[in-house]
Design a protein around this motif. Structure first.
Motif, mmCIF file in Angstrom:
data_model
loop_
_atom_site.group_PDB
_atom_site.id
_atom_site.type_symbol
_atom_site.label_atom_id
_atom_site.label_comp_id
_atom_site.label_asym_id
_atom_site.label_seq_id
_atom_site.Cartn_x
_atom_site.Cartn_y
_atom_site.Cartn_z
ATOM 1 N N PRO A 82 -11.783 4.281 2.877
ATOM 2 C CA PRO A 82 -10.718 4.239 3.792
ATOM 3 C C PRO A 82 -10.678 5.113 4.834
ATOM 4 O O PRO A 82 -10.273 4.763 6.022
ATOM 5 N N ALA A 83 -10.693 6.340 4.611
ATOM 6 C CA ALA A 83 -10.637 7.472 5.623
ATOM 7 C C ALA A 83 -11.563 7.553 6.452
ATOM 8 O O ALA A 83 -11.455 7.506 7.525
ATOM 9 N N GLY A 84 -12.945 6.909 6.388
ATOM 10 C CA GLY A 84 -14.011 6.824 7.242
ATOM 11 C C GLY A 84 -13.814 5.796 8.277
ATOM 12 O O GLY A 84 -14.069 5.772 9.508
ATOM 13 N N ALA A 85 -13.329 4.644 7.615
ATOM 14 C CA ALA A 85 -13.114 3.254 8.392
ATOM 15 C C ALA A 85 -11.802 3.704 9.202
ATOM 16 O O ALA A 85 -11.814 3.046 10.233
ATOM 17 N N ALA A 86 -10.809 4.423 8.714
ATOM 18 C CA ALA A 86 -9.786 4.609 9.555
ATOM 19 C C ALA A 86 -10.209 5.534 10.768
ATOM 20 O O ALA A 86 -9.652 5.363 12.260
ATOM 21 N N MET A 87 -11.062 6.502 10.623
ATOM 22 C CA MET A 87 -11.704 7.404 11.699
ATOM 23 C C MET A 87 -12.363 6.641 12.838
ATOM 24 O O MET A 87 -12.305 6.796 13.856
ATOM 25 N N ALA A 88 -13.276 5.766 11.991
ATOM 26 C CA ALA A 88 -13.937 4.806 13.185
ATOM 27 C C ALA A 88 -13.360 3.748 13.898
ATOM 28 O O ALA A 88 -13.329 3.516 15.050
ATOM 29 N N ASP A 89 -11.910 3.436 13.418
ATOM 30 C CA ASP A 89 -10.992 2.603 14.301
ATOM 31 C C ASP A 89 -10.474 3.438 15.399
ATOM 32 O O ASP A 89 -10.213 2.608 16.339
ATOM 33 N N GLN A 90 -10.189 4.488 15.285
ATOM 34 C CA GLN A 90 -9.222 5.466 16.205
ATOM 35 C C GLN A 90 -10.462 5.900 17.244
ATOM 36 O O GLN A 90 -10.177 6.430 18.459
ATOM 37 N N GLY A 91 -11.716 5.688 17.158
ATOM 38 C CA GLY A 91 -12.598 6.100 18.049
ATOM 39 C C GLY A 91 -13.076 7.612 18.107
ATOM 40 O O GLY A 91 -13.627 7.967 19.073
ATOM 41 N N GLY A 92 -12.838 8.348 17.035
ATOM 42 C CA GLY A 92 -13.145 9.639 17.026
ATOM 43 C C GLY A 92 -12.270 10.511 16.101
ATOM 44 O O GLY A 92 -11.624 9.760 15.115
ATOM 45 N N PRO A 93 -12.573 11.854 15.735
ATOM 46 C CA PRO A 93 -12.076 12.411 14.613
ATOM 47 C C PRO A 93 -10.529 12.616 14.763
ATOM 48 O O PRO A 93 -9.836 12.524 15.873
ATOM 49 N N VAL A 94 -9.919 12.830 13.757
ATOM 50 C CA VAL A 94 -8.533 12.794 13.714
ATOM 51 C C VAL A 94 -7.985 14.022 13.916
ATOM 52 O O VAL A 94 -8.405 15.178 13.303
ATOM 53 N N ALA A 95 -7.009 14.348 14.727
ATOM 54 C CA ALA A 95 -6.608 15.807 15.270
ATOM 55 C C ALA A 95 -5.861 16.483 13.890
ATOM 56 O O ALA A 95 -5.281 15.536 13.140
ATOM 57 N N HIS A 96 -5.824 17.767 14.077
ATOM 58 C CA HIS A 96 -4.919 18.280 13.096
ATOM 59 C C HIS A 96 -3.275 17.793 13.184
ATOM 60 O O HIS A 96 -2.947 17.570 14.228
ATOM 61 N N ALA A 97 -2.538 17.461 11.899
ATOM 62 C CA ALA A 97 -1.233 17.129 12.052
ATOM 63 C C ALA A 97 -0.302 18.104 12.761
ATOM 64 O O ALA A 97 0.548 17.498 13.403
#
Length: 81
Positions: free
Chosen positions: A17-32
């Motif tokens: 799920p973490a990889g799928a969510a990252m792919a949906d956003q079009g790139g790596p997730v920024a630090h919170a």
């Protein structure tokens, strides 16, 4: 043996799920803790303690987001505060 397989299955199930969510956003997730900002015309993720550009234009942009580029370390690099 069965514990190792169960652990591996749980790790894989959590990673998909973490990889799928990252792919949906079009790139790596920024630090919170960072804030999306436009500094000197470039989109960046800024946070306290990060390196910064010590120019008049960049200073105005940082102040817009409540940060300042005024801390200098012993190597001469500037950091956000």
């Amino acid at each position: 043996m069965h514990r190792g397989l169960a652990l591996a299955g749980a790790v894989i199930a959590l990673a998909i799920p973490a990889g799928a969510a990252m792919a949906d956003q079009g790139g790596p997730v920024a630090h919170a803790a960072c804030t999306r900002a436009k500094i000197e015309g470039q989109s960046k993720c800024i946070a306290r303690g990060q390196f910064c550009r010590h120019t008049a234009r960049a200073e105005k942009d940082y102040e817009r987001y409540g940060l300042r580029c005024n801390k200098r370390d012993n190597r001469g690099n500037w950091h956000l505060t």
